[in-house]
Design an enzyme around this catalytic site. Structure first.
Site, mmCIF file in Angstrom:
data_model
loop_
_atom_site.group_PDB
_atom_site.id
_atom_site.type_symbol
_atom_site.label_atom_id
_atom_site.label_comp_id
_atom_site.label_asym_id
_atom_site.label_seq_id
_atom_site.Cartn_x
_atom_site.Cartn_y
_atom_site.Cartn_z
ATOM 1 N N ASP A 257 0.848 -1.195 0.000
ATOM 2 C CA ASP A 257 0.000 0.000 0.000
ATOM 3 C C ASP A 257 0.883 1.244 0.000
ATOM 4 O O ASP A 257 1.821 1.349 0.805
ATOM 5 C CB ASP A 257 -0.916 0.004 1.228
ATOM 6 C CG ASP A 257 -1.880 1.175 1.219
ATOM 7 O OD1 ASP A 257 -2.976 1.028 0.646
ATOM 8 O OD2 ASP A 257 -1.540 2.234 1.777
ATOM 9 N N ASN A 265 -2.477 12.972 -3.898
ATOM 10 C CA ASN A 265 -3.527 13.373 -4.834
ATOM 11 C C ASN A 265 -4.085 14.743 -4.499
ATOM 12 O O ASN A 265 -4.303 15.581 -5.381
ATOM 13 C CB ASN A 265 -4.664 12.345 -4.827
ATOM 14 C CG ASN A 265 -4.420 11.201 -5.799
ATOM 15 O OD1 ASN A 265 -3.652 11.345 -6.748
ATOM 16 N ND2 ASN A 265 -5.065 10.076 -5.561
ATOM 17 N N HIS A 270 -4.438 14.319 -9.454
ATOM 18 C CA HIS A 270 -4.499 12.887 -9.770
ATOM 19 C C HIS A 270 -3.409 12.460 -10.744
ATOM 20 O O HIS A 270 -3.030 11.281 -10.772
ATOM 21 C CB HIS A 270 -5.874 12.531 -10.322
ATOM 22 C CG HIS A 270 -6.957 12.561 -9.285
ATOM 23 N ND1 HIS A 270 -7.124 11.550 -8.368
ATOM 24 C CD2 HIS A 270 -7.901 13.492 -9.002
ATOM 25 C CE1 HIS A 270 -8.143 11.841 -7.559
ATOM 26 N NE2 HIS A 270 -8.632 13.017 -7.935
ATOM 27 N N ASP A 274 -1.316 9.141 -10.346
ATOM 28 C CA ASP A 274 -1.175 8.140 -11.407
ATOM 29 C C ASP A 274 0.286 7.838 -11.685
ATOM 30 O O ASP A 274 0.673 6.676 -11.900
ATOM 31 C CB ASP A 274 -1.857 8.631 -12.688
ATOM 32 C CG ASP A 274 -3.369 8.669 -12.576
ATOM 33 O OD1 ASP A 274 -3.908 8.092 -11.606
ATOM 34 O OD2 ASP A 274 -4.012 9.274 -13.456
ATOM 35 N N GLU A 300 -4.685 2.247 -4.356
ATOM 36 C CA GLU A 300 -3.233 2.256 -4.242
ATOM 37 C C GLU A 300 -2.699 0.977 -3.603
ATOM 38 O O GLU A 300 -1.567 0.935 -3.132
ATOM 39 C CB GLU A 300 -2.771 3.476 -3.428
ATOM 40 C CG GLU A 300 -3.151 3.463 -1.953
ATOM 41 C CD GLU A 300 -4.539 4.042 -1.686
ATOM 42 O OE1 GLU A 300 -4.792 4.435 -0.544
ATOM 43 O OE2 GLU A 300 -5.358 4.100 -2.629
#
Length: 390
Positions: A257, A265, A270, A274, A300
């Protein structure tokens, strides 16, 4: 009555034009590299044969060398396409050196009056290009394409035919009986037409295989990271654990994680998130050996299966992924997040319990988070050592 060379060249040109249009439409839809190279090869074949129709006219001085060069370029385009099936690039100089040499050889042998100007170089390079294509097609993995054999044989057949013409040219010269009868230009056009049709039918099958493979890739891969999606990972990992359970009682699952991902974010958008996910996926691909599986579990979170591996190896993999993440170069002003890992391994009594292993890895991941993140924690699992004899 037999067909003269000009008639055969027209027939071959018409067939090449139709096939070029058909396969260009296929390439436009699939964007498969081999389809593109095949279209280019047919286009060169068409251009070469149309150039030969100008033999005997005032344009022969450039039409002959151009026709030879176009056909050699077509042969080497087939070779480049064959290499693309093996995911091998072909440097531009390797593609254009042979056609350039062919045109030059024809240009220095009085092409305005000599219809066979540069003939030997042309025949040798045609044989070479198709021979190289046949070798690369034969080397394509059988799992990648089932039509490779027919394509390889067609390329080898055409390469062998031009090799025979080159030998006849050397032994008898362009006016020899062999090159005027069974190895004549008309025979060459007929052989090329037959093999072109055979190869084109194989190309249809190959295009379908590539399309099916692309659709399967889309169905099993996460579009952002390129790793397995959740369903594909669960299916493949479950089957793999069942398969090796008899011989490898110990396997490991890692649940990873990205730490403080939401903050990334929120702070940078975003696109930055990404990029971090893609960086982690790249680190996974570099760190997990080919026998392992890696997939995006959701958001994630990522899952990694290491068949036949124990917790120490899993810790080493997690450490290597984190190291690669730390070395990645994000955009200016952005820092990629650290990663927390939960590690769980199977017991000999139940070596194929994927759901149980993921649940245990999730508990271990929670402990890693609660202990400050950026670390790997192993789940509490039964002892794996074989009991000593009493």
């Amino acid at each position: 009555m037999g067909l003269d060379p000009a008639s055969m060249e027209v027939i071959l040109g018409v067939a090449a034009l139709i096939l070029c249009l058909l396969f260009f439409d296929s390439y436009r839809r699939s964007r498969a590299p081999y389809s593109g190279w095949w279209c280019l090869a047919i286009a060169f074949l068409l251009a070469g044969n149309m150039s030969y129709l100008l033999d005997g006219t005032m344009f022969q001085i450039w039409a002959g060398p151009s026709g030879n060069a176009f056909l050699v370029a077509g042969a080497f385009s087939v070779w480049a396409g064959s290499r693309s099936l093996r995911l091998l690039p072909t440097p531009a100089w390797q593609l254009w050196t042979a056609p350039a040499a062919t045109a030059l050889a024809a240009a220095v042998e009085n092409p305005g009056t000599n219809i066979w100007a540069g003939g030997l170089v042309y025949l040798v390079l045609m044989s070479t290009g198709m021979g190289l294509a046949a070798i690369d097609l034969w080397r394509v993995k059988s799992s990648s394409s089932r039509t490779r054999i027919s394509l390889a044989l067609a390329a080898a057949g055409l390469g062998g035919f031009f090799f025979c013409r080159a030998v006849a040219y050397l032994l008898e010269g362009p006016g020899g009986i062999a090159l005027r009868t069974y190895l004549s230009p008309a025979t060459t056009s007929l052989v090329t037409l037959v093999l072109l049709v055979i190869a084109s039918f194989s190309m249809v099958s190959l295009s379908n295989e590539q399309l099916i493979r692309a659709l399967n890739e889309r169905a099993t891969r996460d579009s952002l990271t390129g790793l397995l999606n959740r369903q594909a990972f669960m299916d493949l990992a479950g089957r793999e654990l069942t398969r090796i359970s008899a011989t490898e009682p110990v396997s490991t699952v890692i649940l990873a994680d990205l730490d403080h991902f939401k903050a990334l974010n929120d702070s940078h958008g975003h696109a930055a998130g990404d990029a971090a996910l893609q960086a982690f996926a790249g680190a996974c691909r570099a760190s997990v050996r080919r026998t392992g599986l890696a997939g995006r579990y959701g958001g994630e979170e990522f899952l990694i299966l290491l068949p036949g591996a124990g917790p120490e190896y899993a810790k080493a993999v997690a450490s290597d992924i984190s190291r690669r993440m730390a070395l990645a170069e994000p955009s200016e002003g952005i820092h990629y997040p650290t990663v927390s890992y939960g590690i769980a391994f199977s017991s000999p009594a139940d070596s194929a319990d994927l759901a149980g292993m993921i649940a245990a890895a999730d508990d271990a991941l929670y402990k890693a988070k609660s202990r400050g993140r950026n670390q790997a924690v192993c789940a509490d699992t039964p002892m794996l050592e074989t009991p000593s004899a009493s």
